[in-house]
Design a protein around this motif. Sequence first.
Motif, PDB file in Angstrom:
ATOM      1  N   TYR A  32       0.826  -1.132  -0.147  1.00 15.78           N
ATOM      2  CA  TYR A  32      -0.027   0.009   0.006  1.00 15.78           C
ATOM      3  C   TYR A  32       0.938   1.390  -0.059  1.00 15.78           C
ATOM      4  CZ  TYR A  32       0.672   0.949   4.852  1.00 15.78           C
ATOM      5  OH  TYR A  32       1.343   1.344   6.103  1.00 15.78           O
ATOM      6  N   GLN A  68       9.626   2.314   9.572  1.00 13.21           N
ATOM      7  CA  GLN A  68       8.029   2.465   9.641  1.00 13.21           C
ATOM      8  C   GLN A  68       7.622   2.579  11.071  1.00 13.21           C
ATOM      9  OE1 GLN A  68       5.905   3.143   6.907  1.00 13.21           O
ATOM     10  NE2 GLN A  68       7.703   3.284   5.754  1.00 13.21           N
ATOM     11  N   SER A  69       6.727   1.564  11.392  1.00 13.12           N
ATOM     12  CA  SER A  69       5.860   2.005  12.728  1.00 13.12           C
ATOM     13  C   SER A  69       7.008   1.540  13.881  1.00 13.12           C
ATOM     14  CB  SER A  69       4.771   1.192  12.787  1.00 13.12           C
ATOM     15  OG  SER A  69       3.780   1.757  12.118  1.00 13.12           O
ATOM     16  N   LYS A  72       7.503   4.313  16.130  1.00 11.21           N
ATOM     17  CA  LYS A  72       6.603   4.728  17.212  1.00 11.21           C
ATOM     18  C   LYS A  72       7.073   4.488  18.535  1.00 11.21           C
ATOM     19  CE  LYS A  72       2.966   4.318  13.646  1.00 11.21           C
ATOM     20  NZ  LYS A  72       1.852   3.625  13.033  1.00 11.21           N
ATOM     21  N   PHE A 100      -4.613  -1.427  12.224  1.00  8.09           N
ATOM     22  CA  PHE A 100      -3.730  -0.258  12.632  1.00  8.09           C
ATOM     23  C   PHE A 100      -4.302   1.031  12.117  1.00  8.09           C
ATOM     24  CE2 PHE A 100      -1.139   0.783   9.253  1.00  8.09           C
ATOM     25  CZ  PHE A 100      -1.425  -0.096   8.248  1.00  8.09           C
ATOM     26  N   ASN A 119      -2.364   3.715  14.160  1.00  5.55           N
ATOM     27  CA  ASN A 119      -1.623   5.026  13.464  1.00  5.55           C
ATOM     28  C   ASN A 119      -2.259   6.259  13.908  1.00  5.55           C
ATOM     29  OD1 ASN A 119      -0.318   3.546  11.743  1.00  5.55           O
ATOM     30  ND2 ASN A 119      -1.287   4.226   9.783  1.00  5.55           N
ATOM     31  N   GLU A 163       4.440   7.911   0.663  1.00  3.79           N
ATOM     32  CA  GLU A 163       3.437   8.058   1.775  1.00  3.79           C
ATOM     33  C   GLU A 163       2.449   8.922   1.674  1.00  3.79           C
ATOM     34  OE1 GLU A 163       3.848   6.142   5.329  1.00  3.79           O
ATOM     35  OE2 GLU A 163       5.973   5.944   5.266  1.00  3.79           O
ATOM     36  N   ASN A 170      -4.279   8.245   6.568  1.00  2.00           N
ATOM     37  CA  ASN A 170      -3.762   9.017   7.820  1.00  2.00           C
ATOM     38  C   ASN A 170      -4.151  10.126   7.828  1.00  2.00           C
ATOM     39  OD1 ASN A 170      -1.970   6.924   8.937  1.00  2.00           O
ATOM     40  ND2 ASN A 170      -0.630   6.768   7.277  1.00  2.00           N
ATOM     41  N   TYR A 194       5.021  13.016  10.516  1.00  2.76           N
ATOM     42  CA  TYR A 194       4.797  11.778  10.645  1.00  2.76           C
ATOM     43  C   TYR A 194       5.370  10.708   9.371  1.00  2.76           C
ATOM     44  CZ  TYR A 194       2.117   7.416  10.923  1.00  2.76           C
ATOM     45  OH  TYR A 194       1.629   6.124  10.852  1.00  2.76           O
ATOM     46  N   CYS A 198       8.134   7.836   9.521  1.00  2.00           N
ATOM     47  CA  CYS A 198       7.837   6.345   9.327  1.00  2.00           C
ATOM     48  C   CYS A 198       9.134   5.891   8.039  1.00  2.00           C
ATOM     49  CB  CYS A 198       6.507   6.153   8.531  1.00  2.00           C
ATOM     50  SG  CYS A 198       5.286   6.427   9.704  1.00  2.00           S
ATOM     51  N   TYR A 245       0.584  -5.038  16.230  1.00  2.00           N
ATOM     52  CA  TYR A 245      -0.787  -4.823  15.430  1.00  2.00           C
ATOM     53  C   TYR A 245      -1.707  -5.756  16.070  1.00  2.00           C
ATOM     54  CZ  TYR A 245       2.528  -2.874  11.867  1.00  2.00           C
ATOM     55  OH  TYR A 245       3.262  -2.055  11.117  1.00  2.00           O
ATOM     56  N   GLY A 262       6.883  -3.230  12.032  1.00  2.00           N
ATOM     57  CA  GLY A 262       6.738  -2.209  11.107  1.00  2.00           C
ATOM     58  C   GLY A 262       6.376  -2.920   9.765  1.00  2.00           C
ATOM     59  N   VAL A 263       5.511  -2.078   8.903  1.00  2.00           N
ATOM     60  CA  VAL A 263       5.274  -2.728   7.615  1.00  2.00           C
ATOM     61  C   VAL A 263       6.493  -2.918   6.535  1.00  2.00           C
ATOM     62  CG1 VAL A 263       2.669  -2.160   7.716  1.00  2.00           C
ATOM     63  CG2 VAL A 263       4.181  -0.439   6.646  1.00  2.00           C
TER      64      VAL A 263
HETATM   65  N1  GLU Z   1       3.771   4.822   7.504  1.00  2.00           N
HETATM   66  C1  GLU Z   1       2.938   3.601   7.595  1.00  2.00           C
HETATM   67  C2  GLU Z   1       1.636   4.092   7.783  1.00  2.00           C
HETATM   68  O1  GLU Z   1       1.292   5.012   8.622  1.00  2.00           O
HETATM   69  C3  GLU Z   1       3.388   2.898   8.806  1.00  2.00           C
HETATM   70  C4  GLU Z   1       2.632   1.695   8.951  1.00  2.00           C
HETATM   71  C5  GLU Z   1       3.098   0.524   9.886  1.00  2.00           C
HETATM   72  O2  GLU Z   1       4.656   0.331   9.620  1.00  2.00           O
HETATM   73  O3  GLU Z   1       2.590   0.057  10.743  1.00  2.00           O
HETATM   74  O4  GLU Z   1       0.599   3.712   7.305  1.00  2.00           O
END
Ligand code: GLU
Length: 309
Positions: A32, A68-69, A72, A100, A119, A163, A170, A194, A198, A245, A262-263
């Motif tokens: 995605y 990515q996540s 966080k 998420f 998210n 992204e 988002n 953000y 990521c 997740y 993370g994805v």
């Molecule tokens: N940048 C991705 C998003 O916000 C992070 C998703 C992830 O790694 O969970 O969709």
Amino acid sequence: MSLVPDLNYQDVLDQIAEEIAALPGRGRSADYIPALAGIDPHRFGMAIADLDGKVYGVGEWQTPFSAQSVTKVFTLALVLARDGAALWEHVGREPSGNPFNSLVQLEYENGIPRNPFINAGALAVTDRLQALTGDAAGTLLEFLRAETGNCEVGFDEEVARSETANGDRNAALAHFMASYGRIRGPVPRLLDHYFRQCSTVLSCADLALATGFLARHGLLADGSRLLTRSEAKQINAVMMTCGTYDAAGDFAYRVGLPGKSGVGGGIIAVVPGRCTLAVWSPGLDERGNSVAGVAALDRFTTLTGLSVF
Ligand code: GLU
């Protein structure tokens, strides 16, 4: 007490890589975010950092990838360090039981995200960091470079752009929270920080080092304190319950460590008081966690007995 007398992290990593060799390649790279879609799911690396910052690795443990996540965790720590418990007035700490990037729960819970790792919650955390520092992404980068000792840690502008171009969900989450008065700054600026957050590129070695403060009960690599012991415990607890997740229960069952995925296919995990782990393999299962990554961490705790249980 480890199951392995005279535990040698390098031997353990070599054994894990051998045992899970058939798994990298299973699952699918996240598609995605178009800039991530082309990454070969067969890739695999894993690193362990001890409390003194000595790093052991196997496979592509020094190859940078899209965190990515996983980031966080770091923004959460940077906010808690500056603002303490005030954050929990804006973000919950319960597993969401929803995807998420879900909008549904936010509406019936008045714009308060369930936890800092979905998210919506991460957007709220980045908004707090922006309000507290004036530069959320820059503060994150400074922290990561200091903890890894690697000044090459940076953002992947192509991923961030990709992204942004595909960021309607988002953006919707952020605007929705703003409609409840729960976002302080302008939404476009928040999204910019953000998405850059990521897009951070780090290797397994970098991630294991950057996570060290959670194994050292809040102490940074130089021995100074980022978090109280109790705050470090809180982050580990939220990672355990919400870090992977909709599969946090299964992750706790199989791995038994606080973890965050993370994805991009990365996962970090913490053995409090002992070491940190980072693993990368881009093939994801249906819930968004790296297939080979979870299996490798599962093997680590099974072989060594190092889990929090
Ligand atoms: N940048 C991705 C998003 O916000 C992070 C998703 C992830 O790694 O969970 O969709």
